[in-house]
Enzyme design. Structure first.
Site, PDB file in Angstrom:
ATOM      1  CD  GLU A 116      -3.339   2.841   5.160  1.00 16.37           C
ATOM      2  OE1 GLU A 116      -2.497   2.359   5.940  1.00 16.37           O
ATOM      3  OE2 GLU A 116      -4.566   2.723   5.315  1.00 16.37           O
ATOM      4  CD  GLU A 136      -5.035   5.471   9.552  1.00 14.32           C
ATOM      5  OE1 GLU A 136      -5.358   4.929   8.489  1.00 14.32           O
ATOM      6  OE2 GLU A 136      -4.336   6.510   9.598  1.00 14.32           O
TER       7      GLU A 136
END
Length: 262
Positions: A116, A136
């Site tokens: 990210e 995640e």
């Protein structure tokens, strides 16, 4: 600006180089490292002598992401990392945004918040062994650092969902094919190549670089008419600057331009 050996900060020749330096922890970011990174990006934005940043890492791996046991109390309270005064969010999700370019150089694993972070940079290079993943969903959570927004934009909807929803890895070669990264570099030349790119940007006209980046970001996140209006709004200041005159003079005199950012 404080510094510890978790993040090494070097400033020279208008370039700030940020090096993750916790190879024994797979360069995972703890809260202290996050805030130092955020403070350094603020300095990049507000120091007129700084024109470009490089983010890189020591060791075999770029980063495994956030050091979850250190962040668990914050996430368990349903909170995002909170910015302090004089900080810019490295993920570009809250607060002030950067208008100066950032180059990222990745090797080995670049997982979760590391990916990210990459998605919020402007030029991305990697070694052949680099591999990326949004893990995640395998941890019972989801990518809330911008991955769900920027990964589909960067590599296409189907490609992004293939990896967002499974948590599987993808390779540097795949990332290059999709345009997520721009170059694959030998491991022993990764940091050198990042510096070469940063040096080219640092030698260019700062007002022109920043205006070009701003215009690109406006067109990326807003409608086309807004982006076009922004181009014409910013054009006079850049085109009538001392740097613009220096650019023309250096061309006519067949010499390298020396830009001052004004």
């Amino acid at each position: 600006m404080p510094e510890d050996n978790k993040l090494l900060i070097d400033i020279s020749e208008h370039i700030v180089t940020i090096t993750f330096n916790r190879p024994e922890k797979l360069n995972a970011l703890d809260p202290d490292s996050y805030h130092l990174l955020a403070q350094t990006l603020y300095k990049l934005q507000h120091d007129n002598e700084l024109r470009v940043a490089v983010i890189q890492a020591n060791g075999k791996h770029f980063t495994a992401g956030l050091e979850l046991d250190k962040w668990a109390p914050i996430f368990a309270a349903g909170k995002m990392p909170e910015l302090a005064e004089n900080e810019i969010d490295p993920y570009g999700l809250q607060g002030e945004r950067l208008t100066k370019p950032v180059i990222i150089a990745t090797q080995g694993i670049c997982y979760t918040s590391g990916l990210e972070l990459l998605l919020n940079t402007d030029i991305r290079i990697a070694t052949a062994d680099a591999r990326y993943a949004q893990l995640e969903v395998q941890r019972g959570i989801y990518p809330c650092g911008g991955g769900t927004i920027r990964l589909p934009e960067a590599i296409g909807w189907g490609n992004a969902q293939r990896y967002l929803l499974t948590g599987d890895e993808f390779s540097a070669e795949q990332a290059l094919q999709w345009g997520l990264i721009q170059e694959i570099v030998d491991v022993d030349k990764l940091h050198q190549r990042a510096r070469e790119l940063a040096t080219k940007i640092a030698k260019a006209a700062p007002l022109g670089v920043q205006a070009a980046l701003k215009s690109s970001k406006v067109s990326r996140y807003q409608d086309q008419q807004t982006a076009i209006a922004d181009v014409f709004k910013d054009m006079p200041a850049v085109m009538t600057s001392e740097d613009a005159k220096e650019g023309v003079a250096s061309f006519l005199e067949r010499r390298e331009a020396v830009f001052k950012g004004r």
